[in-house]
Design a protein around this motif. Structure first.
Motif, PDB file in Angstrom:
ATOM      1  N   ARG A  78       0.843  -1.192   0.000  1.00  0.00           N
ATOM      2  CA  ARG A  78       0.000   0.000   0.000  1.00  0.00           C
ATOM      3  C   ARG A  78       0.885   1.252   0.000  1.00  0.00           C
ATOM      4  NH1 ARG A  78      -5.335  -0.683   0.953  1.00  0.00           N
ATOM      5  NH2 ARG A  78      -6.024  -2.788   1.488  1.00  0.00           N
ATOM      6  N   ILE A  79       1.386   1.572  -1.188  1.00  0.00           N
ATOM      7  CA  ILE A  79       2.242   2.744  -1.344  1.00  0.00           C
ATOM      8  C   ILE A  79       1.721   3.610  -2.477  1.00  0.00           C
ATOM      9  CG2 ILE A  79       4.304   1.598  -0.422  1.00  0.00           C
ATOM     10  CD1 ILE A  79       5.220   1.152  -3.271  1.00  0.00           C
ATOM     11  N   ARG A  80       2.129   4.873  -2.441  1.00  0.00           N
ATOM     12  CA  ARG A  80       1.700   5.821  -3.464  1.00  0.00           C
ATOM     13  C   ARG A  80       2.747   5.960  -4.559  1.00  0.00           C
ATOM     14  NH1 ARG A  80       0.064  11.849  -1.756  1.00  0.00           N
ATOM     15  NH2 ARG A  80      -1.933  10.793  -1.403  1.00  0.00           N
ATOM     16  N   GLN A  81       4.027   5.957  -4.176  1.00  0.00           N
ATOM     17  CA  GLN A  81       5.070   6.298  -5.144  1.00  0.00           C
ATOM     18  C   GLN A  81       6.386   5.591  -4.821  1.00  0.00           C
ATOM     19  OE1 GLN A  81       5.567  10.463  -6.613  1.00  0.00           O
ATOM     20  NE2 GLN A  81       7.509  10.387  -5.504  1.00  0.00           N
ATOM     21  N   VAL A  82       7.116   5.232  -5.890  1.00  0.00           N
ATOM     22  CA  VAL A  82       8.471   4.708  -5.770  1.00  0.00           C
ATOM     23  C   VAL A  82       9.365   5.585  -6.634  1.00  0.00           C
ATOM     24  CG1 VAL A  82      10.000   2.738  -6.088  1.00  0.00           C
ATOM     25  CG2 VAL A  82       7.613   2.357  -5.448  1.00  0.00           C
ATOM     26  N   ASP A  83      10.338   6.225  -6.022  1.00  0.00           N
ATOM     27  CA  ASP A  83      11.248   7.128  -6.740  1.00  0.00           C
ATOM     28  C   ASP A  83      12.592   6.434  -6.912  1.00  0.00           C
ATOM     29  OD1 ASP A  83      12.766   9.188  -7.766  1.00  0.00           O
ATOM     30  OD2 ASP A  83      11.955  10.701  -6.411  1.00  0.00           O
ATOM     31  N   MET A  84      12.944   6.160  -8.189  1.00  0.00           N
ATOM     32  CA  MET A  84      14.184   5.439  -8.494  1.00  0.00           C
ATOM     33  C   MET A  84      15.285   6.371  -8.994  1.00  0.00           C
ATOM     34  SD  MET A  84      13.043   2.345  -7.929  1.00  0.00           S
ATOM     35  CE  MET A  84      14.500   1.476  -8.473  1.00  0.00           C
ATOM     36  N   ARG A  85      15.075   7.672  -8.934  1.00  0.00           N
ATOM     37  CA  ARG A  85      15.947   8.603  -9.660  1.00  0.00           C
ATOM     38  C   ARG A  85      17.295   8.863  -8.993  1.00  0.00           C
ATOM     39  NH1 ARG A  85      11.709  13.383 -10.396  1.00  0.00           N
ATOM     40  NH2 ARG A  85      11.411  12.798  -8.183  1.00  0.00           N
ATOM     41  N   VAL A  86      17.444   8.544  -7.719  1.00  0.00           N
ATOM     42  CA  VAL A  86      18.738   8.711  -7.051  1.00  0.00           C
ATOM     43  C   VAL A  86      19.515   7.409  -7.153  1.00  0.00           C
ATOM     44  CG1 VAL A  86      19.915   9.252  -4.893  1.00  0.00           C
ATOM     45  CG2 VAL A  86      17.769  10.412  -5.474  1.00  0.00           C
ATOM     46  N   SER A  87      20.691   7.476  -7.746  1.00  0.00           N
ATOM     47  CA  SER A  87      21.470   6.271  -8.020  1.00  0.00           C
ATOM     48  C   SER A  87      21.720   5.450  -6.756  1.00  0.00           C
ATOM     49  CB  SER A  87      22.804   6.654  -8.653  1.00  0.00           C
ATOM     50  OG  SER A  87      23.574   5.497  -8.931  1.00  0.00           O
ATOM     51  N   GLY A  88      21.313   4.168  -6.806  1.00  0.00           N
ATOM     52  CA  GLY A  88      21.548   3.256  -5.702  1.00  0.00           C
ATOM     53  C   GLY A  88      20.566   3.367  -4.561  1.00  0.00           C
ATOM     54  N   LEU A  89      19.652   4.332  -4.626  1.00  0.00           N
ATOM     55  CA  LEU A  89      18.683   4.529  -3.556  1.00  0.00           C
ATOM     56  C   LEU A  89      17.264   4.444  -4.099  1.00  0.00           C
ATOM     57  CD1 LEU A  89      20.317   7.560  -1.680  1.00  0.00           C
ATOM     58  CD2 LEU A  89      20.463   5.129  -1.077  1.00  0.00           C
ATOM     59  N   VAL A  90      16.339   4.097  -3.206  1.00  0.00           N
ATOM     60  CA  VAL A  90      14.926   4.029  -3.575  1.00  0.00           C
ATOM     61  C   VAL A  90      14.130   4.760  -2.505  1.00  0.00           C
ATOM     62  CG1 VAL A  90      12.944   2.542  -4.017  1.00  0.00           C
ATOM     63  CG2 VAL A  90      15.235   1.817  -4.740  1.00  0.00           C
TER      64      VAL A  90
END
Length: 237
Positions: A214-226
């Motif tokens: 139950r999540i709204r958003q996943v941000d993959m834009r920072v290298s190596g981090l989520v």
């Protein structure tokens, strides 16, 4: 001299006979078209093809000799689904139309208009009832989506079919970046490194089922981090 004259008369007789026979063969009632064979048809409705043939005067009973295969080919090639077509008259009474249809790989959106997009990133036709659904819906806000962008995305998702199966929308944004939405409503933000980021997302999905939570958003834009943003408490109930 007489032999030359005889040869000439014989030649004239043969030519006249052939011309007369050809004219007679092309008369109504001769070599009547009895069957239209449609090969390779998948999405193009038979009625659409027959209506298109009727527009150029080809119906059951037409004289097969009077049908111009080039005219049929041009008319069939104008139909939205058809990529290639071959037309052949099979005597005495069959017209064969062999076609290769376009492959719909996704859907595109321009304003409120939804279109089917082929494997070259080109629009096939406006979406209508009965057409195949090909997710995701791909578009670019405020500008026209380029075919090369669609092809690049579909090639990328072809290497990540696990993700493609979950997507409902893919939005192209400047800088070769993407915002994607899953069918569960999760927004995923990708940078120009979408390939590596999808690999990382796959690891998280395999280990934690992150896209099923139950999540709204996943941000993959920072290298190596989520970065994961949960749903507000009221929407988790």
């Amino acid at each position: 001299m007489w032999s030359r004259l005889l040869i000439f008369l014989l030649f004239v007789s043969v030519v006249a006979g052939v011309a007369y026979g050809w004219r007679e063969a092309r008369q109504p009632g001769r070599f009547q078209l009895q069957e239209i064979r449609l090969l390779g048809r998948v999405h193009t409705h038979e009625k659409v093809i027959l209506d298109a043939l009727r527009e150029i005067g080809i119906v059951q009973g037409s004289n097969l000799l009077r049908i111009d295969p080039r005219q049929v080919l041009e008319r069939m090639a104008a139909l939205p689904w058809i990529r290639k077509v071959r037309v052949e008259r099979v005597y005495p009474n069959v017209l064969t139309i062999a076609m290769v249809e376009k492959v719909a790989v996704c859907m595109g959106r321009q304003g409120e208009q939804i279109t089917l997009i082929d494997e070259y990133g080109k629009p096939i036709k406006a979406m209508e009832k009965g057409d195949p659904l090909r997710m995701p819906v791909v578009f670019r806000r405020e500008t026209v989506l380029e075919s090369e962008t669609v092809v690049a995305l579909m090639n990328l998702l072809g290497r990540h079919p696990w993700l493609r199966e979950q997507l409902s929308e893919a939005i192209s944004i400047p800088g070769d970046r993407w915002i994607m939405y899953t069918k569960r409503g999760v927004r995923i933000l990708f940078s120009q490194r979408a390939e590596a980021e999808m690999n990382l997302l796959r690891q998280l999905q395999d280990r934690y089922r992150i896209l099923d939570r139950r999540i709204r958003q996943v941000d993959m834009r920072v290298s190596g981090l989520v970065a994961v943003r949960p749903l507000p408490p009221e929407k988790q109930l």
